[in-house]
Design a protein around this motif. Structure first.
Motif, PDB file in Angstrom:
ATOM      1  N   PRO A 118       7.336  -3.448  -2.773  1.00  0.00           N
ATOM      2  CA  PRO A 118       7.088  -4.573  -3.686  1.00  0.00           C
ATOM      3  C   PRO A 118       6.207  -5.671  -3.097  1.00  0.00           C
ATOM      4  CG  PRO A 118       9.413  -3.996  -3.667  1.00  0.00           C
ATOM      5  CD  PRO A 118       8.759  -3.154  -2.614  1.00  0.00           C
ATOM      6  N   ALA A 119       6.177  -5.769  -1.769  1.00  0.00           N
ATOM      7  CA  ALA A 119       5.341  -6.793  -1.124  1.00  0.00           C
ATOM      8  C   ALA A 119       3.869  -6.649  -1.522  1.00  0.00           C
ATOM      9  CB  ALA A 119       5.475  -6.698   0.404  1.00  0.00           C
ATOM     10  N   VAL A 120       3.407  -5.431  -1.811  1.00  0.00           N
ATOM     11  CA  VAL A 120       1.984  -5.231  -2.105  1.00  0.00           C
ATOM     12  C   VAL A 120       1.677  -5.233  -3.609  1.00  0.00           C
ATOM     13  CG1 VAL A 120       1.772  -3.862   0.017  1.00  0.00           C
ATOM     14  CG2 VAL A 120       1.914  -2.680  -2.191  1.00  0.00           C
ATOM     15  N   LYS A 121       2.715  -5.326  -4.435  1.00  0.00           N
ATOM     16  CA  LYS A 121       2.499  -5.161  -5.884  1.00  0.00           C
ATOM     17  C   LYS A 121       1.489  -6.142  -6.493  1.00  0.00           C
ATOM     18  CE  LYS A 121       4.886  -6.070  -9.659  1.00  0.00           C
ATOM     19  NZ  LYS A 121       6.014  -6.291 -10.554  1.00  0.00           N
ATOM     20  N   PRO A 122       1.542  -7.419  -6.159  1.00  0.00           N
ATOM     21  CA  PRO A 122       0.563  -8.332  -6.776  1.00  0.00           C
ATOM     22  C   PRO A 122      -0.879  -7.967  -6.433  1.00  0.00           C
ATOM     23  CG  PRO A 122       2.378  -9.560  -5.788  1.00  0.00           C
ATOM     24  CD  PRO A 122       2.525  -8.136  -5.338  1.00  0.00           C
ATOM     25  N   VAL A 123      -1.095  -7.503  -5.205  1.00  0.00           N
ATOM     26  CA  VAL A 123      -2.438  -7.089  -4.787  1.00  0.00           C
ATOM     27  C   VAL A 123      -2.856  -5.850  -5.577  1.00  0.00           C
ATOM     28  CG1 VAL A 123      -3.850  -6.302  -2.844  1.00  0.00           C
ATOM     29  CG2 VAL A 123      -2.086  -8.044  -2.472  1.00  0.00           C
ATOM     30  N   ALA A 124      -1.925  -4.914  -5.702  1.00  0.00           N
ATOM     31  CA  ALA A 124      -2.208  -3.666  -6.421  1.00  0.00           C
ATOM     32  C   ALA A 124      -2.531  -3.937  -7.889  1.00  0.00           C
ATOM     33  CB  ALA A 124      -1.013  -2.725  -6.302  1.00  0.00           C
ATOM     34  N   LEU A 125      -1.740  -4.777  -8.516  1.00  0.00           N
ATOM     35  CA  LEU A 125      -1.963  -5.107  -9.930  1.00  0.00           C
ATOM     36  C   LEU A 125      -3.346  -5.725 -10.135  1.00  0.00           C
ATOM     37  CD1 LEU A 125       1.234  -6.785 -11.448  1.00  0.00           C
ATOM     38  CD2 LEU A 125       0.047  -4.756 -12.308  1.00  0.00           C
ATOM     39  N   ARG A 126      -3.664  -6.644  -9.255  1.00  0.00           N
ATOM     40  CA  ARG A 126      -4.973  -7.317  -9.347  1.00  0.00           C
ATOM     41  C   ARG A 126      -6.111  -6.299  -9.227  1.00  0.00           C
ATOM     42  NH1 ARG A 126      -8.991  -7.763  -5.141  1.00  0.00           N
ATOM     43  NH2 ARG A 126      -7.381  -8.371  -3.646  1.00  0.00           N
ATOM     44  N   MET A 127      -5.970  -5.375  -8.281  1.00  0.00           N
ATOM     45  CA  MET A 127      -7.041  -4.398  -8.074  1.00  0.00           C
ATOM     46  C   MET A 127      -7.136  -3.415  -9.242  1.00  0.00           C
ATOM     47  SD  MET A 127      -7.123  -3.650  -4.003  1.00  0.00           S
ATOM     48  CE  MET A 127      -7.895  -4.869  -2.931  1.00  0.00           C
ATOM     49  N   VAL A 128      -6.008  -3.010  -9.774  1.00  0.00           N
ATOM     50  CA  VAL A 128      -6.006  -2.107 -10.932  1.00  0.00           C
ATOM     51  C   VAL A 128      -6.691  -2.796 -12.105  1.00  0.00           C
ATOM     52  CG1 VAL A 128      -4.517  -1.058 -12.696  1.00  0.00           C
ATOM     53  CG2 VAL A 128      -4.014  -0.707 -10.264  1.00  0.00           C
ATOM     54  N   TRP A 129      -6.366  -4.053 -12.312  1.00  0.00           N
ATOM     55  CA  TRP A 129      -6.959  -4.819 -13.412  1.00  0.00           C
ATOM     56  C   TRP A 129      -8.469  -4.942 -13.246  1.00  0.00           C
ATOM     57  CZ3 TRP A 129      -8.831 -10.083 -13.300  1.00  0.00           C
ATOM     58  CH2 TRP A 129      -9.166 -10.572 -14.580  1.00  0.00           C
ATOM     59  N   GLN A 130      -8.893  -5.318 -12.022  1.00  0.00           N
ATOM     60  CA  GLN A 130     -10.342  -5.470 -11.776  1.00  0.00           C
ATOM     61  C   GLN A 130     -11.090  -4.158 -11.981  1.00  0.00           C
ATOM     62  OE1 GLN A 130     -10.194  -7.035  -7.719  1.00  0.00           O
ATOM     63  NE2 GLN A 130     -11.055  -8.986  -8.432  1.00  0.00           N
ATOM     64  N   VAL A 131     -10.509  -3.070 -11.461  1.00  0.00           N
ATOM     65  CA  VAL A 131     -11.192  -1.779 -11.519  1.00  0.00           C
ATOM     66  C   VAL A 131     -11.178  -1.212 -12.941  1.00  0.00           C
ATOM     67  CG1 VAL A 131     -11.064   0.641 -10.752  1.00  0.00           C
ATOM     68  CG2 VAL A 131     -10.866  -1.221  -9.078  1.00  0.00           C
TER      69      VAL A 131
ATOM     70  N   GLY B 262      -2.429   3.756 -11.337  1.00  0.00           N
ATOM     71  CA  GLY B 262      -1.990   2.585 -10.587  1.00  0.00           C
ATOM     72  C   GLY B 262      -0.759   2.849  -9.742  1.00  0.00           C
ATOM     73  N   MET B 263      -0.742   2.247  -8.562  1.00  0.00           N
ATOM     74  CA  MET B 263       0.452   2.334  -7.714  1.00  0.00           C
ATOM     75  C   MET B 263       0.447   1.192  -6.729  1.00  0.00           C
ATOM     76  SD  MET B 263      -0.994   5.411  -5.438  1.00  0.00           S
ATOM     77  CE  MET B 263      -2.062   5.761  -6.805  1.00  0.00           C
ATOM     78  N   GLY B 264       1.611   0.919  -6.190  1.00  0.00           N
ATOM     79  CA  GLY B 264       1.758  -0.157  -5.215  1.00  0.00           C
ATOM     80  C   GLY B 264       2.996  -0.966  -5.565  1.00  0.00           C
ATOM     81  N   GLY B 265       4.112  -0.602  -4.974  1.00  0.00           N
ATOM     82  CA  GLY B 265       5.346  -1.378  -5.137  1.00  0.00           C
ATOM     83  C   GLY B 265       6.065  -1.208  -6.458  1.00  0.00           C
ATOM     84  N   ILE B 266       5.796  -0.122  -7.185  1.00  0.00           N
ATOM     85  CA  ILE B 266       6.516   0.086  -8.452  1.00  0.00           C
ATOM     86  C   ILE B 266       7.954   0.519  -8.165  1.00  0.00           C
ATOM     87  CG2 ILE B 266       6.639   1.473 -10.569  1.00  0.00           C
ATOM     88  CD1 ILE B 266       3.556   1.598 -10.515  1.00  0.00           C
ATOM     89  N   MET B 267       8.897  -0.304  -8.566  1.00  0.00           N
ATOM     90  CA  MET B 267      10.311  -0.042  -8.283  1.00  0.00           C
ATOM     91  C   MET B 267      11.100   0.307  -9.539  1.00  0.00           C
ATOM     92  SD  MET B 267      10.495  -0.455  -5.012  1.00  0.00           S
ATOM     93  CE  MET B 267      12.254  -0.513  -4.656  1.00  0.00           C
ATOM     94  N   ASN B 268      10.549  -0.043 -10.711  1.00  0.00           N
ATOM     95  CA  ASN B 268      11.291   0.170 -11.959  1.00  0.00           C
ATOM     96  C   ASN B 268      10.315   0.250 -13.126  1.00  0.00           C
ATOM     97  OD1 ASN B 268      10.584  -2.584 -12.658  1.00  0.00           O
ATOM     98  ND2 ASN B 268      12.193  -3.215 -11.230  1.00  0.00           N
TER      99      ASN B 268
END
Lengths: 303, 265
Positions: A218-231, A241-247
């Motif tokens: 979960p520590a990386v989720k905000p970074v991952a979300l931002r990158m998925v959105w930009q890309v 998309g992936m990066g800290g998905i827990m639920n």
């Protein structure tokens, strides 16, 4: 029950829940806990041309809301996979996707060509973003001309669905996404782990044998979300998309940011049944909010 | 190793007792709502602490005792960091989520002359092994349990109920003064055991493995490597072996014949 079908390039998958490479073994490790065949796909542990022993112990450190790993692509090599593992996991009624690695472009091509001959496997994920090996991996994924070169070379050698997994350890992720799209990628997976480190102040030593490692959770989720959105708003091909998905809520956030499918990684270590819970949660969210199919929420961020 | 293994599962247990033994050790007694699977000696559980950022991953804990009639298991835990500290504060009636039974188990010996050596919290798998060998292999266990001092001795009477118990303490406050490897039981002409089973600090297990080699005894060690998943997926808990290189401690172990390991002893 909403329509959960989605596509990751030329390949349609029955639902958007996949497992991230290196967090789910070859699927068999989780058979006691869930019905693997309910998943949209499984990304098997990264495979190289020759067997690799990986990095020395210790390879793991717990960090706030996440973990660092420095496994270093330990695997028995592509020939062992083809001979021993593929026959065993072919029984799963889900897309089996091989995460392809190499120290050189030739090695990537060697692995991809051997996987292409396996009927059951309709896609590969080109890993140009492993932070834990000295050659290959992130070296390709953090230098744009190298990322293009390896993607093009594998594209020429492999005709089925080609996913390319990007490294977040770059200044502008969109440049890399556009470059690998142009080079022939059918979809983009992101993010791989973020390069990090941990230190034990008591012993004054690093916690990993390799000093640095890849941060996930979960520590990386905000970074991952931002990158998925930009890309996702910059490329025409699907984004996984992936990066800290827990639920399921985390997964929904990735769809809203533009991901057509998601991969669950570190969460598998904490709850081995989490993928099915996420799948059911996504369906419930769609039903409760009056959506009849997943595609209605992909990129539907209300700005 | 015994191959008859139960399916792994995730389960919410109810805490029926949290028993503090001393300043370092406590025992959680947990009750299953259903019927327990077969749990073999040496197997462990991955315990979920909570959702807090600093206790994100599960903690691997070896299983100390199983009671199939009451559907309860006991975990003997040492307070080592944030996670185990939180576990030590759990109240009766609370819920604990665990993944179990994990890993392999100790193997049946060729003969009946066996020694079970535990150091500190490493005595945990020795209790369940002693109980199991008495019931299933008809072997009377002989225990050698090492502690720093008498204040840290764990439930001696439960070990004594199964077989003869020798104690060593580093400060000499109980039993033999010194380390387990210095105890006479390992230094007499008749110290040739069919097998020595051990669990404890790595430095102790290495010394025991060396001793076992001198005594021409087989030796099985139970490793306590750091683990991510406990089910063979993350490849973080590896140990280097002579026959297969790096293998997962969680699935190939935690019990290994010491001869398999590339230990410098």
């Amino acid at each position: 029950m909403a329509n959960l079908k989605t596509n990751i390039g030329k390949l349609e998958i029955k639902n958007p829940v996949m497992t991230a490479s290196g967090t789910f073994g070859f699927g068999t490790e989780y058979e006691d806990f869930i019905d693997i065949s309910r998943l949209g796909g499984i990304l098997v542990k990264g495979i190289t041309g020759a067997e690799r022993q990986g990095n020395p112990y210790p390879r793991m450190a717990e960090t706030p809301s996440g973990m660092l790993n420095a496994v270093g692509l330990q695997n028995k090599g592509i020939d062992y996979f083809v001979e021993h593992i593929y026959p065993e996991i072919s029984k799963f009624d889900t897309e089996i996707i091989v995460n392809v690695n190499g120290g050189t472009i030739e090695e990537y091509i060697d692995v991809a060509s051997k996987v292409e001959k396996l009927n059951k496997i309709k896609a590969i994920e080109l890993n140009i973003s492993c932070p834990n090996v000295k050659q290959g991996g992130m070296v390709f994924g953090t230098h744009c001309p190298s990322a293009v070169a390896v993607t093009q070379a594998v594209r020429n050698a492999y005709s089925k669905t080609l996913m390319v997994k990007l490294s977040p350890n770059v200044t502008n992720i969109v440049d890399f996404a556009l470059a690998v799209e142009e080079a022939g990628a059918d979809s983009i997976s992101l993010i791989n782990t973020l390069l990090g480190m941990a230190i034990d102040a008591k012993t004054r030593k690093p916690l990993l044998s390799t000093i640095t490692g890849g941060l996930s959770g979960p520590a990386v989720k905000p970074v991952a979300l931002r990158m998925v959105w930009q890309v996702a708003k910059s490329v025409k091909i699907p984004v996984i998309g992936m990066g800290g998905i827990m639920n399921a809520t985390d997964a929904i956030e990735f769809f809203l940011a533009g991901a057509s499918a998601i991969q669950v990684g570190t969460a598998n270590f904490i709850n081995p049944a989490v993928t099915i819970e996420i799948l059911e949660g996504i369906n419930e969210y769609l039903d409760n909010n009056g959506f009849s199919c997943l595609s209605e929420i992909v990129g539907a961020l209300d700005i | 190793m015994n191959n008859i293994k139960a399916k792994k599962r995730v389960e919410d247990f109810t805490i029926i007792e949290n028993k503090r033994l001393n300043k370092e050790f406590f025992i959680l007694k947990l009750k299953s709502a259903g019927e327990l699977p077969v749990i073999l000696p040496g197997q462990f559980a991955e315990v979920r602490i909570d959702d807090n950022p600093t206790t994100f991953l599960r903690r691997p804990i070896s299983i100390y005792n199983v009671d199939y009639s009451g559907n309860t298991i006991e975990l003997l835990i040492k307070i080592a960091g944030d996670g185990t500290k939180k576990l030590s504060e759990l109240k009766d009636g609370g819920i604990l989520n665990i993944v179990y039974p994990l890993g392999n188990s100790f193997s049946k010996p060729a003969g009946t002359k066996v020694l079970l050596i535990g150091g500190g919290t490493g005595v945990a798998p020795m209790l369940i092994l002693g109980k199991y060998m008495k019931a299933n292999w008809g072997i009377e266990p002989l225990f050698l349990l090492g502690y720093r001092s008498d204040k840290l001795i764990i439930e001696k009477e439960r070990f004594e109920a199964l077989g003869k118990v020798y104690i060593t303490t580093e400060d000499g406050s109980d039993g033999y003064k010194g380390f387990v490897t210095q105890h006479p039981i390992l230094n007499e002409p008749e110290s040739n055991f069919d097998i020595i089973y051990t669990c404890g600090p790595e430095i102790m297990m290495k010394a025991i493995a060396k001793k076992a080699k001198e005594l021409n005894s087989a030796c099985e060690v139970s490793l306590e490597n750091l683990m991510g998943c406990g089910i063979g997926a993350c490849l973080c808990c590896i140990v280097d072996t002579k026959d297969k290189g790096n293998v997962n401690t969680c699935t190939e172990g935690p019990v290994f014949n010491s001869e398999r390991l590339k230990w410098q002893i």
